[in-house]
Motif scaffolding. Structure first.
Motif, PDB file in Angstrom:
ATOM      1  N   HIS A 301       0.829  -1.207   0.000  1.00 13.48           N
ATOM      2  CA  HIS A 301       0.000   0.000   0.000  1.00 13.48           C
ATOM      3  C   HIS A 301       0.867   1.263   0.000  1.00 13.48           C
ATOM      4  CE1 HIS A 301      -3.785  -2.103   0.332  1.00 13.48           C
ATOM      5  NE2 HIS A 301      -3.326  -2.815   1.354  1.00 13.48           N
ATOM      6  N   GLU A 302       1.966   1.219   0.719  1.00 14.15           N
ATOM      7  CA  GLU A 302       2.872   2.374   0.736  1.00 14.15           C
ATOM      8  C   GLU A 302       3.483   2.609  -0.645  1.00 14.15           C
ATOM      9  OE1 GLU A 302       4.523   2.399   5.359  1.00 14.15           O
ATOM     10  OE2 GLU A 302       5.447   1.068   3.859  1.00 14.15           O
ATOM     11  N   ASP A 305       0.985   4.216  -2.897  1.00 15.59           N
ATOM     12  CA  ASP A 305       0.881   5.657  -2.603  1.00 15.59           C
ATOM     13  C   ASP A 305       2.070   6.420  -3.192  1.00 15.59           C
ATOM     14  OD1 ASP A 305      -1.477   5.307  -1.254  1.00 15.59           O
ATOM     15  OD2 ASP A 305      -0.553   5.191   0.743  1.00 15.59           O
ATOM     16  N   LYS A 309       1.673   9.135  -6.158  1.00 17.27           N
ATOM     17  CA  LYS A 309       2.125  10.482  -5.829  1.00 17.27           C
ATOM     18  C   LYS A 309       3.141  10.964  -6.868  1.00 17.27           C
ATOM     19  CE  LYS A 309       4.371  13.250  -2.226  1.00 17.27           C
ATOM     20  NZ  LYS A 309       5.049  13.228  -0.895  1.00 17.27           N
TER      21      LYS A 309
END
Length: 458
Positions: A301-302, A305, A309
């Motif tokens: 999940h990181e 992101d 981004k």
């Protein structure tokens, strides 16, 4: 009324330098071009102007080649974010410093130029690779990102058009093969390398700025402004392992070559640049993702992101690439390039024809933002001049290719300029403004060279 076709690119260029806003400039130029097309075709101005611009964007996006360029421009944001957040950039910078590969500004500049030269297969891949390699080093030695953008932009296209074992060479060869000349298309193309004065001069100027650590004009101001800022470098994560940068980067380069061979049915020069650069970027992003996930520094999940981004950070530049492609397509239908090419008059002294072909190509590529489009229009004009007047084929082709490269370099509506700004982390307008004096000097010297060569050879 053909002269009005030059108005849209002039509007874009004037608004860029007046308002310092590229996207608005491109939108106004696109709408004005579509309005002129509507008048030309006796259509409603509202439909032809506003709605015509929207439909033009849709048409451009539906082109497979353009879609690949846009996808690449977005996805490269994820790759850059993975490399940045992994700490691999800092680790690679430290490794190069410790091994003495980059101990000074001169060595950093030469490394950047060498990297861009080595990746001669595709211009966007050249600027991307050298930009990724050099960003951290330029920060370390307090060299401006504008300087980095200039070096990678002024290395990529000139190298691609001089080495020719790539899609650029295959494209020009295809254009020349349509004509029957005393020399073969291949011999004319290779002979043009020695007469591609602008590309050669551009590389020499870059080499001068690196070896003597000299910058001038707006570039000097950008460097001075950087030195006045806080000395602390961009924070970023602590150094980890250099493999987090080097492995994805190696994947990018090696797979690019492999995909060029694959899409070219075994012939590197026949490969599809847009397919290869997209496939290579996706593969490199996947490799970077797997490395970070297996290293247990980031969760899935990181990483999602971080990737999104990174893509989001590039949306303004991707919008510029999209609008540049759209404006180029609209100007093609409007006949801007053909009108500029018609400025090569029938009554020029014979020794001025080659310099004027270069100037025409430079103006055309600057106002349309495309070098390949310039080649497609000017080669059918130049080759008949070779046949009718007995002009040296290699010299004429060299002038046309030089003119196309000039605009590809310094036009604010060129997608290559946008990608160079993207790869270096530099504002597009700053890149164009700081690079333009060098390009204009190179163009002026090229005109002199073409004039001398014409006097001597014709």
């Amino acid at each position: 009324m053909d002269w009005v076709s030059i108005l849209p690119p002039l509007i874009a260029i004037l608004v860029v330098f007046w308002r310092k806003e590229v996207i608005i400039a491109l939108i106004l130029a696109l709408i004005s071009s579509e309005l002129l097309l509507a008048l030309q075709n006796n259509n409603s101005l509202l439909i032809g102007g506003f709605f015509g611009s929207i439909e033009r964007i849709v048409t451009v996006v539906t082109s497979a080649g353009n879609s690949r360029i846009l996808m690449f421009s977005v996805l490269i944001g994820a790759l850059l974010a993975y490399i940045r957040e992994s700490g691999g950039v800092a680790a690679t910078v430290n490794m190069l410093l410790n091994r003495g590969v980059a101990k000074s500004k001169r060595q950093v500049g030469l490394l950047t130029m060498f990297t861009g030269t080595a990746v001669f297969i595709e211009s966007n891949m050249s600027v991307l690779t050298s930009g990724i390699v050099a960003r951290g080093l330029f920060d370390k030695f307090k060299m401006s990102r504008a300087r980095l953008a200039y070096i990678i932009d002024s290395t990529s296209a000139p190298v691609c058009i001089l080495i020719l074992l790539n899609g650029w060479g295959a494209y020009v060869l295809g254009l020349l093969s349509n004509y029957e000349l005393e020399q073969s298309a291949v011999s004319i193309l290779w002979g043009s390398v020695a007469f591609n004065f602008y590309a050669i001069i551009a590389l020499l100027i870059v080499f001068y700025t690196i070896v003597f650590d000299k910058v001038h004009g707006p570039m000097k101001a950008a460097e001075a402004e950087l030195k006045q800022q806080a000395t602390a470098l961009e924070a970023g994560p602590a150094a980890t392992k250099s493999r987090y940068m080097l492995v994805p980067l190696a994947t990018l380069i090696i797979s690019m070559i492999g995909f060029m061979v694959w899409t070219g049915d075994g012939v590197l020069a026949n490969g599809s640049g847009s397919k290869s650069v997209l496939y290579a970027t996706i593969l490199a992003s996947v490799v970077a993702y797997i490395l970070l996930l297996s290293g247990k520094r980031f969760s899935h999940h990181e990483l999602m992101d971080v990737g999104f981004k990174g893509m989001g950070e590039l949306l303004p530049l991707v919008s510029i690439v999209l609008l540049s492609l759209t404006l180029g397509a609209s100007l093609k239908d409007l006949g801007t390039g053909t009108f500029v090419a018609s400025l090569v008059g029938d009554y020029l002294p014979i020794y001025l024809i080659v310099p004027v072909l270069f100037i025409t190509g430079a103006i055309m590529s600057f106002t349309t933002g495309t070098s390949w489009g310039t080649f497609a229009i000017l080669i059918p004009i130049g080759v008949p001049l070779i046949q009718a007047l007995g002009l040296p084929p290699a010299l004429v082709v060299g002038a046309i290719l030089s003119g196309g490269i000039f605009g590809d370099h310094c036009s604010p509506i060129s997608d290559t300029s946008a990608v160079s700004a993207l790869a270096s982390g530099c504002d597009l307008l700053t890149h164009v403004k700081t690079q333009l004096p060098y390009a204009l000097l190179g163009g002026a010297l090229a005109i002199v060279c073409f004039f001398i060569a014409s006097v001597v050879m014709i």
